[in-house]
Write a protein that holds these residues in place. Structure first.
Motif, PDB file in Angstrom:
ATOM      1  N   UNK A 137      20.090  14.781  21.983  1.00  0.00           N
ATOM      2  CA  UNK A 137      20.179  16.129  22.539  1.00  0.00           C
ATOM      3  C   UNK A 137      21.635  16.547  22.631  1.00  0.00           C
ATOM      4  N   UNK A 138      21.849  17.841  22.706  1.00  0.00           N
ATOM      5  CA  UNK A 138      23.162  18.386  23.024  1.00  0.00           C
ATOM      6  C   UNK A 138      23.153  18.805  24.483  1.00  0.00           C
ATOM      7  N   UNK A 139      24.332  18.886  25.054  1.00  0.00           N
ATOM      8  CA  UNK A 139      24.433  19.184  26.485  1.00  0.00           C
ATOM      9  C   UNK A 139      25.034  20.567  26.688  1.00  0.00           C
ATOM     10  N   UNK A 140      24.396  21.364  27.521  1.00  0.00           N
ATOM     11  CA  UNK A 140      24.893  22.685  27.887  1.00  0.00           C
ATOM     12  C   UNK A 140      25.090  22.748  29.398  1.00  0.00           C
ATOM     13  N   UNK A 141      25.797  23.785  29.824  1.00  0.00           N
ATOM     14  CA  UNK A 141      25.972  24.012  31.251  1.00  0.00           C
ATOM     15  C   UNK A 141      25.451  25.393  31.603  1.00  0.00           C
ATOM     16  N   UNK A 142      24.618  25.450  32.650  1.00  0.00           N
ATOM     17  CA  UNK A 142      24.026  26.702  33.093  1.00  0.00           C
ATOM     18  C   UNK A 142      24.218  26.821  34.596  1.00  0.00           C
TER      19      UNK A 142
END
Length: 551
Positions: free
Chosen positions: A301-306
């Motif tokens: 997976x890739x990591x995002x910030x929300x």
């Protein structure tokens, strides 16, 4: 008394152990005599001498067992042993064990502690810690008891220490004023007694616990032979604590756990989707939780910030009929119990809510905030209260008065829940969010899962029975504070414990604060006619690896 910081000494895990005295049914008092533990079994009337290292156990009052049945609140001052029984406080000499009356109260006495010429007695019915002169046997003064349950007591120097069986809490009080300095949650339920050892270098705080546990019994006379039954469960365990006055919180026993969350793609009806993005929130970092590592399971997976929260994003070019996958994450997390200490006086003068936090005041999740039932409840919950902390506490108690807990297959809106009077944890959260936001208190959801609370079951895969949510409320200039949804709603019309008001136990795992735990899109759009539950089966596993040694 205003310490810079208070903590238990660092512990060598090789010396730490849970003490399980053989033959004990329910310990209701403990004290130290030299390097030996003296413990009182309230059911059997045994006064036990226990070697903490070997658990070798001896009954001391071999001829006075009947005199100590239903006694509690053990204390040892010099060569005099103190305890309570019914409404009377007793004392006797070590080695004699012939009980002599010290004082009789109007109500049942629960715990007793002695420091020099002063005797401290806890009494749940009175709601006070009663303080007597040991020589004159007259009451000197009294302090408010900090919790709502049966409390036991110990004194160390200028501190009074109280454990509360319902609150699942140990309190540290100023011995001169009775003011609470800090409190910590215990790692197990039903603490019944506490005592510091006599080692001046360590001063380890030990807490006794007593209750029942369910187990499966093999009964050869029944068909089927396996049946559910209960047995006594009592033990003694060291309590770690660390108080941070600047952060206004205290931490207690922590554990290193491994948590995995995995989706198994198994649609109820086959789908044909393109450009799918599947997002799963990742564990958060907080005052009580530290993420050591996270790794993918099944697929990368890739990591995002929300909104300041980390999210794992799994991407699929296509999902074709008959296609199957396992995908998710595994995290290594340090978790501890936390309890924040704030009073209404601390929040009398606070700034306005910052503009970027105004979104936590609106109806963004079908909260029915414009419904007359909900708006009327919001007004009734706080009355004329203006202090933000008292308002939040009043809202919690109002919701507990109005609702009873019950599991449902789906979450209804707060107006329906209030009218029905029964709600799941998610519905409790919805009502709490709606009433708080209508009263101008910023709130957000948090949670998703709790580790099964069995810290003695290390290195064994554990599966939670349900998912779970709670909330955080915001106090300007101080930050976000946790509050459980329904676990403190334990009685009819109170008084309700406050263990999880501004507190969380070690087994709470914080994931995705204020954001959706899991979402998926196809071609950048949410699909209204397909839910995640229609597409996949989730698998949640916890493994408790070890108890943490230091803060």
């Amino acid at each position: 008394m205003n310490p810079a910081a208070i903590s238990s000494p660092s512990k060598d895990l090789s010396e730490r152990r849970t003490i399980r005295p053989i033959g004990a049914a329910a310990l209701a008092g403990i004290a130290f005599s030299g390097d030996k533990l003296i413990a009182l079994d309230t059911i059997k009337g045994h006064l036990l001498q226990i070697d903490p290292k070997s658990e070798n156990t001896t009954i001391l009052n071999t001829h006075q067992v009947a005199d100590f049945i239903n006694a509690s609140g053990l204390c040892l001052w010099q060569d005099t042993l103190w305890c309570t029984q019914e409404d009377t406080v007793y004392f006797c000499q070590m080695g004699d064990y012939t009980l002599k009356s010290f004082v009789t109260l109007p109500y049942r006495a629960n715990g007793v502690a002695v420091w020099e010429s002063t005797v401290y007695i806890t009494c749940q019915k009175a709601g006070y810690i009663l303080i007597y002169d040991r020589h004159t046997r007259r009451q000197i003064t009294r302090f408010y008891a900090p919790g709502v349950g049966i409390e036991n007591i110990a004194v160390r120097g200028e501190e009074i220490w109280i454990c509360d069986s319902i609150e699942q809490t140990v309190y540290c009080l100023d011995r001169a004023t009775g003011a609470i300095i800090f409190s910590v949650l215990t790692p197990f339920e039903h603490p019944t007694a506490l005592a510091f050892d006599n080692n001046p270098q360590k001063q380890t705080l030990y807490v006794a616990y007593a209750g029942e546990e369910a187990y499966i019994r093999d009964n050869p006379n029944a068909d089927p032979s396996y049946e559910l039954t209960y047995r006594d469960r009592t033990f003694i365990h060291p309590l770690d604590y660390y108080y941070n006055p600047q952060g206004r919180y205290a931490l207690s026993n922590g554990y290193l756990i491994e948590m995995s969350y995995v989706e198994e793609l198994a649609p109820l009806e086959e789908v044909d989707l393109e450009q799918v993005e599947w997002r799963i929130a990742l564990p958060s970092t907080s005052d009580r939780q530290k993420v050591r590592s996270i790794e993918p399971i099944g697929l990368p997976f890739t990591e995002e910030e929300l909104n300041g929260q980390k999210v794992a994003v799994f991407k699929f070019d296509t999902l074709k009929p008959g296609e199957r996958h396992l995908f998710g994450w595994k995290a290594l997390i340090e978790v501890r119990s936390i309890k924040y200490r704030l009073t209404p006086k601390d929040v009398e003068k606070i700034p306005e809510l910052a503009p970027e936090l105004q979104r936590y005041l609106i109806d963004d999740d079908e909260l029915a905030m414009d419904n007359p039932i909900v708006s009327r409840a919001a007004r009734s919950a706080i009355g004329t209260e203006t202090n933000i902390l008292r308002k939040m506490y009043s809202i919690r108690n109002y919701v507990y008065d109005q609702l009873s807990y019950g599991i449902k297959p789906h979450i209804d809106t707060p107006d329906i829940v209030l009218d029905r009077g029964i709600g799941s944890c998610g519905e409790y959260v919805g009502v709490l969010l709606a009433l708080s936001r209508l009263n101008n208190i910023a709130c957000r959801t948090i949670g998703r899962y709790k580790c099964p609370p069995y810290p003695e079951q290390k290195n064994i895969p554990l599966q939670p029975d349900f998912n779970h949510v709670w909330l955080e409320f915001y106090i300007p200039s101080l930050g976000w504070l946790p509050m459980e949804s329904n676990p403190d709603d334990v009685g009819e019309n109170g008084p309700y414990p406050s263990r999880f008001f501004m507190g969380l136990a070690w087994y709470h795992v914080e994931i995705g604060k204020g954001i959706s735990f899991e979402t998926f899109t196809s071609k950048g759009e949410k699909l209204e006619d397909i839910s995640i539950g229609d597409l996949a089966i989730n698998h949640i596993r916890f493994t408790i690896l070890e108890e943490l040694a230091e803060f």
